[in-house]
Design an enzyme around this catalytic site. Sequence first.
Site, PDB file in Angstrom:
ATOM      1  N   GLY A   1     166.006 136.183  13.554  1.00  0.00           N
ATOM      2  CA  GLY A   1     165.924 134.933  12.799  1.00  0.00           C
ATOM      3  C   GLY A   1     165.388 135.119  11.387  1.00  0.00           C
TER       4      GLY A   1
ATOM      5  N   ARG B   1     164.884 121.653  17.861  1.00  0.00           N
ATOM      6  CA  ARG B   1     165.125 120.326  18.427  1.00  0.00           C
ATOM      7  C   ARG B   1     166.437 119.770  17.896  1.00  0.00           C
ATOM      8  NH1 ARG B   1     160.699 115.402  18.212  1.00  0.00           N
ATOM      9  NH2 ARG B   1     161.927 113.823  19.263  1.00  0.00           N
TER      10      ARG B   1
ATOM     11  N   VAL C   1     154.414 131.330  17.522  1.00  0.00           N
ATOM     12  CA  VAL C   1     154.906 130.647  16.322  1.00  0.00           C
ATOM     13  C   VAL C   1     155.909 129.558  16.686  1.00  0.00           C
ATOM     14  CG1 VAL C   1     156.049 130.977  14.086  1.00  0.00           C
ATOM     15  CG2 VAL C   1     154.555 132.777  15.007  1.00  0.00           C
TER      16      VAL C   1
ATOM     17  N   ASP D   1     149.637 125.838   7.721  1.00  0.00           N
ATOM     18  CA  ASP D   1     149.028 124.552   7.390  1.00  0.00           C
ATOM     19  C   ASP D   1     147.762 124.758   6.554  1.00  0.00           C
ATOM     20  OD1 ASP D   1     150.952 123.175   9.052  1.00  0.00           O
ATOM     21  OD2 ASP D   1     149.818 123.916  10.766  1.00  0.00           O
TER      22      ASP D   1
ATOM     23  N   HIS E   1     149.623 121.591  15.873  1.00  0.00           N
ATOM     24  CA  HIS E   1     150.567 121.846  14.785  1.00  0.00           C
ATOM     25  C   HIS E   1     151.652 120.768  14.848  1.00  0.00           C
ATOM     26  CE1 HIS E   1     152.898 123.955  11.821  1.00  0.00           C
ATOM     27  NE2 HIS E   1     153.927 124.077  12.652  1.00  0.00           N
TER      28      HIS E   1
END
Length: 433
Positions: free
Chosen positions: A100, A178, A215, A245, A273
């Site tokens: 990825g 998602r 992650v 963040d 998160h």
Amino acid sequence: MAVAELTPAYTTTDVSKSKLSYVSSSSRLSYHRRLSFQHLSRPTVRCSVTSNKIQAPVGVDPKPKPDCYGVFCLTYDLKAEDETKSWKKMINVAVSGAAGMIANHLLFKLASGEVFGPDQPIALKLLGSERSFGALEGVAMELEDSLYPLLREVSIGIDPYEVFQDAEWALLIGAKPRGPGMERADLLDINGQIFAEQGKALNAVASPNVKVMVVGNPCNTNALICMKNAPKIPPKNFHALTRLDENRAKCQLALKAGVFYDKVSNVTIWGNHSTTQVPDFLNAKIHGIPVTEVIRDRKWLEEEFTQVVQTRGGVLIKKWGRSSAASTAVSIVDAIRSLVTPTPEGDWFSTGVYTNGNPYGIAEGIVFSMPCRSKGDGDYELVKDVIFDDYLWKRIKKSEDELLAEKKCVAHLTGEGIAVCDLPGDTMLPGEM
């Protein structure tokens, strides 16, 4: 199983018919859920790699290694005296989702020595899927061509029970995004199954003290699932990545105060998160001075600052057309380095860890981002000298409620009974889409 004899030189191949563009004639390619090279015979190869800090031994007969990729099948076993004088013991780092975009940035940082140091040899164990296997081969080829002297081995595969063998660090990036119309509860279940399986694999074959950095989102609850499925591994060894963040929060505070990033310290991200995360300005400092004394606009701190940090990923997607990859990779590097180098005196860092025994009164049994310090040995301790006010505590409790609800939603994956999903609201981060 497909078995192919390959010609002795670089050849032009039809990629639609072949998954590999190069291998030597003395090798046979065997592919069955993984890539494996076994060299039958090869003359001694002599080479040397020289830098101001590292000397690689010369003229050592290479030994074939199973499950390796290309030139990494010919890496050299270091002589004991050379290893003692100039190299640390090689470490095994497993990376899931290795084909990825995040991994594409991260792997080269790992191989270069940027993460673990300029005298730390490394073996990369890359986990992909059947669908991504061709891309995984491409990643391995690029690592070959980069000639990193510290990168001693690369193996690729799609079975975590093989890839995670003897892993001392496991960076679990791969997760299903998602899709349209998918509820957050569905995402928790689908990705939870992935991390349950990977937890079982780590428990079975990884180093018993493996450090695990999750992650893939939702990373807090995925880390909890992975941990519960790996009872042999200390719960303290599991982390959910919230460093991006923290970095975003430092950036915004620096911009507002008109200083450079390195003047901002003691920044904590509390909680999940998700958009319930709590960027803590109350304990943060600029030039060693409390942020609230440097930035006196409390309304900006409570509203705009907090919202910008929580939604930064969504803004980036609108500008860039995709979720953050390079900055996520950088934050993974930062998170690891915070554990393998001593924390500067008086400072701390954020990471999502198991809450059992925490000194703050946060509910136990969840993975929650909190402030930590490290001696540089891969371990950490929670920071005790932090302060709370009503504003901060109220928001921490909101994130806690969300994580407790997520925990109930994945009870079937953690061995805690029947799942009951009653999430308090959709706090999806844009990067989950």
